[in-house]
Scaffold this active site. Structure first.
Site, short mmCIF file in Angstrom:
data_model
loop_
_atom_site.label_atom_id
_atom_site.label_comp_id
_atom_site.label_asym_id
_atom_site.label_seq_id
_atom_site.Cartn_x
_atom_site.Cartn_y
_atom_site.Cartn_z
N ARG A 1 2.21 28.03 7.38
CA ARG A 1 2.02 26.67 7.94
C ARG A 1 3.12 26.46 8.97
O ARG A 1 4.18 25.95 8.68
CB ARG A 1 2.10 25.63 6.83
CG ARG A 1 1.73 24.23 7.33
CD ARG A 1 1.94 23.19 6.27
NE ARG A 1 3.35 23.02 5.98
CZ ARG A 1 3.83 22.35 4.94
NH1 ARG A 1 3.02 21.81 4.08
NH2 ARG A 1 5.13 22.23 4.76
N SER B 1 12.04 20.80 3.92
CA SER B 1 12.62 19.46 4.09
C SER B 1 13.97 19.34 3.38
O SER B 1 14.21 19.95 2.35
CB SER B 1 11.65 18.41 3.56
OG SER B 1 11.26 18.72 2.25
N ARG C 1 6.80 15.58 7.24
CA ARG C 1 7.35 16.91 7.48
C ARG C 1 8.73 16.83 8.12
O ARG C 1 8.94 16.06 9.06
CB ARG C 1 6.43 17.71 8.41
CG ARG C 1 5.04 17.88 7.91
CD ARG C 1 4.89 19.03 6.95
NE ARG C 1 3.64 18.89 6.22
CZ ARG C 1 3.52 18.36 5.00
NH1 ARG C 1 4.58 17.95 4.34
NH2 ARG C 1 2.35 18.25 4.42
N HIS D 1 -5.94 4.35 11.43
CA HIS D 1 -5.65 5.79 11.38
C HIS D 1 -6.06 6.47 12.69
O HIS D 1 -5.28 7.23 13.29
CB HIS D 1 -6.43 6.44 10.23
CG HIS D 1 -5.72 6.44 8.90
ND1 HIS D 1 -4.39 6.74 8.77
CD2 HIS D 1 -6.18 6.21 7.64
CE1 HIS D 1 -4.05 6.68 7.48
NE2 HIS D 1 -5.12 6.35 6.78
N HIS E 1 0.89 -1.15 0.00
CA HIS E 1 0.00 0.00 0.00
C HIS E 1 0.93 1.21 0.00
O HIS E 1 2.05 1.12 0.48
CB HIS E 1 -0.85 -0.06 1.28
CG HIS E 1 -2.00 0.88 1.26
ND1 HIS E 1 -3.22 0.54 0.72
CD2 HIS E 1 -2.12 2.15 1.68
CE1 HIS E 1 -4.03 1.57 0.83
NE2 HIS E 1 -3.38 2.55 1.41
N GLY F 1 -5.00 10.64 5.24
CA GLY F 1 -4.27 11.53 4.33
C GLY F 1 -4.85 12.92 4.25
O GLY F 1 -4.12 13.91 4.15
#
Ligand SMILES: [Fe+2]
Length: 577
Positions: free
Chosen positions: A507, A539, A427, A131, A10, A316
């Site tokens: 953000r 990143s 992140r 989740h 997956h 997600g």
């Protein structure tokens, strides 16, 4: 008790290890095999987990997989029967999933172990339950609302739950084909973003648009009696995998989501190389707007059932930091705890924690206070890699390193910052980051020209000292995992011009000393020089998975036009940058 959690075959395959209720190590396979969003078996991740705890696969008591192909089977069969073109595909997918169920054989093969010596019990946890578990069991709460939403998983796109003590009680599921994630993906594809995971890019385009198509998209996703429905005429029939296919090499391919009706209504879709026009901006705007409307509506319904302040969230779509930042004003929830790996790599932790607490009834004794769950590398290893790469460097004490790096950032340099354990989730949070001055108007262009080559409309993010957040942002709720977007206060926008998006938002990552002392102290050092308690944080990578090992960081430093590399106690500079 040792539990191994897996997300396998997956997208974003991953592994996590939980010992006596504590998450000790977790990593996505892509960081190790360097294949973005790798969707095969996470063999290297499993090895890394076991190495970290010094265990063999024969020591593992339970293996928990964040997928249960038997879950919601009646709904799947019902769907396949009314969509005859999908029956064959459905049978094929089911067969593949059956083959995957032999986890014992897969693990024995991957680790070169004798299957007879493996004592673990095997569990499969439904996708969205895993989740929600990944958020709730890592949160500090004993009682909370739980929410998960994404494209699809085990034939479900959305789950609402009541989490209390060790239990998660599912209150509601939204079944395919209705899916907010698929809606978002479909519009992203239509406007030329066709790769798995591109949705986050388009979120940055939305504020450039205006309300031209909002009414139209309310027809594409309609609501009635509190439920949302996709108008299927705008979509290709996607089947139970919602158009996501795993290739032989483990990479992920997306089938075309939009139908001819989209083309008839909005014209030809944009191809990736074409210019972005007003139409794409307005579609992105309307997509984000509609997404938020439905999201807030679902949360309000959840709050009516579970009238409390705390919301544990993953999936997600929970990476939609713009929606996350607004939910405090738009819904009655007052606090969120969002799993940093809200996407499918987070299933490894969620499945393991669900087995630990809900099934085995182990006491809860863990809160995920930071995302530093990946590998770290010794000074000797880093130095050997620097030497091997032929990079000139010097070794510095902690204070000297902080002072010098802060000086460089203040002078406008782009700094690769590689320290401690790698972050878990998508992140970079100050351990595998590229850092720069947040208040230089040209910094976004410099970063894009030198290293990142990102789309012009994507903002860079600020890391701010946690206790200074209220001075700079119009919201107080902390954002330790960079999962909330807030308005920047008008008087601070100039100071943060390199991280101030077109709609005056950022953000943000809030950094506390308890969570990351070295990074916190670096931002303090930068503030002493500039008066700004913020650094720009993006990143550490260049069109690849975020760097994990020292040699990847050194290689990225060498092949890009990064000015400085601060790796462990070592600092390297390019002479003619
Ligand atoms: Fe998911």
């Amino acid at each position: 008790m040792l539990i191994l959690g897996l997300n396998m075959f997956h997208a974003d395959a991953s592994a996590a290890v939980v010992q006596d209720g504590k998450v000790l190590f977790a990593i996505a396979e892509e960081r190790l095999n360097r294949v973005k969003h790798y969707a095969g078996f996470p063999a290297l991740a499993v090895k890394a987990c076991l190495d970290y705890v010094g265990a063999k696969i024969s020591d593992v008591d339970h293996v928990a997989v964040g997928q249960d192909s038997d879950a919601n089977l009646a709904k799947k069969v019902q769907y396949a029967l009314v969509n005859p073109t999908k029956v064959l595909n459905f049978i094929r997918v089911q067969q593949r999933k059956q083959a995957m169920r032999n986890v014992r054989k897969l693990l024995a093969n991957a680790l070169d172990a004798d299957p007879a010596g493996l004592k673990f019990q095997q569990h499969h946890v439904e996708h969205h339950l895993a989740h929600i578990a990944s958020a709730y069991y890592c949160s500090p709460w004993e009682n909370a609302a739980g929410f998960s939403y994404d494209g699809s998983g085990d034939f479900v796109s959305t789950m609402a739950a009541h989490c209390e003590g060790k239990q998660i009680e599912v209150l509601d599921r939204v079944f395919l084909p209705d899916s907010l994630g698929s809606f978002y993906t479909m519009i992203c594809e239509f406007i030329g973003y066709k790769q798995y995971g591109d949705e986050g890019k388009v979120m940055g385009l939305a504020p450039y648009g205006k309300d031209g198509f909002c009414e139209e998209l309310r027809k594409v996703v309609a609501t009635s009696n509190g439920a949302f429905r996709l108008d299927q005429s705008y979509f290709q029939p996607l089947g139970s995998n919602q158009g996501m296919q795993v290739r032989e090499d483990g990479t992920v391919a997306l089938a075309r989501h939009y139908s001819r009706r989209m083309v008839e209504r909005f014209g030809s879709p944009r191809e990736p190389h074409m210019e972005i026009t007003r139409r794409e901006m307005d579609l992105a705007f309307a997509m984000q707007q509609r997404f938020e409307e439905i999201f807030f509506c679902l949360l309000k319904q959840l709050h009516e059932k579970i009238p409390m302040h705390d919301l544990a969230m993953a999936g997600g779509c929970a990476l939609n930091s713009v929606a996350n930042g607004k939910l405090f004003d738009q819904t009655p929830f007052r606090r969120t705890w969002i799993q940093p790996a809200a996407g499918d790599e987070g299933l490894a932790i969620g499945a393991a924690m669900y087995v630990c607490h809900a099934l085995l009834q182990q006491e809860r004794n863990y809160v995920m206070r930071d995302a530093h769950l990946g590998p770290e590398f010794s000074e000797a290893r880093i130095e050997a890699d620097l030497k091997k790469a032929g990079v000139r460097y010097r070794r510095l004490g902690r204070e000297r390193l902080l002072e010098l790096v802060a000086d460089k950032i203040a002078d406008g340099a782009v700094v690769g910052w590689f320290q401690g354990r790698m972050e878990w989730g998508p992140r970079a949070l100050g351990n595998r980051s590229i850092l720069a001055h947040p208040g230089r108007a040209d910094m976004k262009d410099i970063l894009n020209a030198r290293i990142k080559h990102r789309e012009w409309f994507r903002p860079f993010a600020p890391s701010i000292l946690a206790e200074r957040q209220h001075e700079y942002f119009e919201h107080d709720h902390p954002s330790p995992f960079m999962l909330h977007v807030y308005k920047i206060r008008p008087e601070k926008r100039q100071q943060l011009c390199a991280v101030n998006h077109v709609d005056n938002t950022g953000r943000l990552q809030t950094v506390s000393r308890e969570e990351n002392a070295l990074y916190y102290d670096l931002i303090c050092a930068f503030e002493r020089k500039t008066g700004i308690p913020v650094v720009l944080n993006t990143s550490f990578n260049e069109n690849e998975p975020i760097v994990c090992a020292p040699e990847e960081a050194i290689d990225c430093f060498k092949r890009t036009r990064m000015h400085v590399l601060a790796i462990g106690p070592f600092m390297a500079e390019k002479s003619a940058a």
